[in-house]
Design a protein around this motif. Sequence first.
Motif, short mmCIF file in Angstrom:
data_model
loop_
_atom_site.label_atom_id
_atom_site.label_comp_id
_atom_site.label_asym_id
_atom_site.label_seq_id
_atom_site.Cartn_x
_atom_site.Cartn_y
_atom_site.Cartn_z
N ILE A 142 31.46 48.95 32.75
CA ILE A 142 32.03 47.97 33.67
C ILE A 142 31.75 46.55 33.17
N GLU A 143 30.57 46.35 32.60
CA GLU A 143 30.19 45.02 32.13
C GLU A 143 31.15 44.53 31.05
N SER A 144 31.52 45.42 30.12
CA SER A 144 32.42 45.03 29.03
C SER A 144 33.81 44.68 29.56
N ILE A 145 34.27 45.41 30.58
CA ILE A 145 35.58 45.13 31.18
C ILE A 145 35.58 43.77 31.86
N VAL A 146 34.50 43.48 32.61
CA VAL A 146 34.39 42.19 33.29
C VAL A 146 34.37 41.05 32.27
N VAL A 147 33.66 41.25 31.18
CA VAL A 147 33.58 40.22 30.13
C VAL A 147 34.96 39.96 29.53
N VAL A 148 35.71 41.03 29.26
CA VAL A 148 37.06 40.88 28.69
C VAL A 148 37.95 40.08 29.64
N ILE A 149 37.88 40.40 30.93
CA ILE A 149 38.71 39.70 31.92
C ILE A 149 38.34 38.22 31.98
N ILE A 150 37.05 37.92 32.01
CA ILE A 150 36.59 36.52 32.08
C ILE A 150 37.02 35.74 30.84
N VAL A 151 36.86 36.38 29.67
CA VAL A 151 37.25 35.72 28.42
C VAL A 151 38.75 35.46 28.38
N ALA A 152 39.54 36.45 28.82
CA ALA A 152 41.00 36.29 28.82
C ALA A 152 41.43 35.15 29.73
N ILE A 153 40.85 35.10 30.93
CA ILE A 153 41.17 34.03 31.87
C ILE A 153 40.76 32.67 31.28
N GLY A 154 39.57 32.62 30.66
CA GLY A 154 39.09 31.38 30.06
C GLY A 154 40.01 30.88 28.95
N LEU A 155 40.48 31.81 28.10
CA LEU A 155 41.35 31.43 27.00
C LEU A 155 42.71 30.94 27.51
N ILE A 156 43.24 31.61 28.51
CA ILE A 156 44.54 31.22 29.08
C ILE A 156 44.45 29.86 29.77
#
Length: 306
Positions: free
Chosen positions: A93-107
């Motif tokens: 779950i931690e890796s999924i949350v990190v991916v979502i946060i990073v994607a939002i940050g980049l966008i």
Amino acid sequence: MAIGVGTIGLFTTLGAIFYAGSLLGLNSMDSLFIAAALSISSTAVIVKILEEMGRIKSESTILVLGILIVEDVVAVILISSLQSIALVGSVSIESIVVVIIVAIGLIVGTFTIGTRVITPLIDRVAAAEHREILLLSVLGVCFGYALLANIVGLSVAIGAFLAGVLVAESKSSEVSKLLASPIKDMFVAIFFISVGALMDVSQLQNYIVLSIALIILAITMKFSGNMLGNFIFRQQRTKGIRSAFTLAAPRGEFSIVIIKTGVDIGAVSAFLFPMIGVISIVTAFLTPFMIKASDKITPMLEKKNV
């Protein structure tokens, strides 16, 4: 709207194909990977067809492009999750949350900092009226953003897409598009040729019936899932139908990448790789006919509403 409609359409398709795969005799891991692969529509195929049909700026296309962005982000999360399930047997779950946060940050960073820094630089280069330098600058932004996305754990496709957003915001976007178009077509050809060269289709005749069943199910469920999402989020009926028809058929780059990932780590059966290639070709061929079908259905609905 795109997040809601896209998520409903994607996971409705994923769940239905996973269940159907089990009924069709696939093991659980094969069913999971093929379900993930067939739940993602092809951005490259859809955009190319809409451009050639002159519909890239229509109202329904704007919704379609938004959904495709959502699906590309979800595809990155799916790949990470599927690798974790195949190798470890559980989802992090931690890796999924990190991916979502990073994607939002980049966008968010692209639409705030990127449009204020990179876009004006592109305009300055264009003002020099050296087309070769402008082309190199655009390609540099594309590859640079793709590299940045890869470094932070996202797909290079998302990085390249966001680079395109920055170029589109510049005053020289039309010139940049014309200059980059031949290179874009070349890279698309290289991708599909290289993938095709990796496929062994000698045993594919044993899985023709399975391929046909999966194509029919994938198109039906993607259409139904997107229509459900459009209904829940109260989209205009004709707009929802056009977007659902457009997204229903094509499977392509991410579908191939997901299955290739599973084959490389030994998690899925090898025959799935050539099978997803055939499915991608067939669904890409069907896409223009699906879009034209929506043209015949929407006028009938508009007459009924009148």
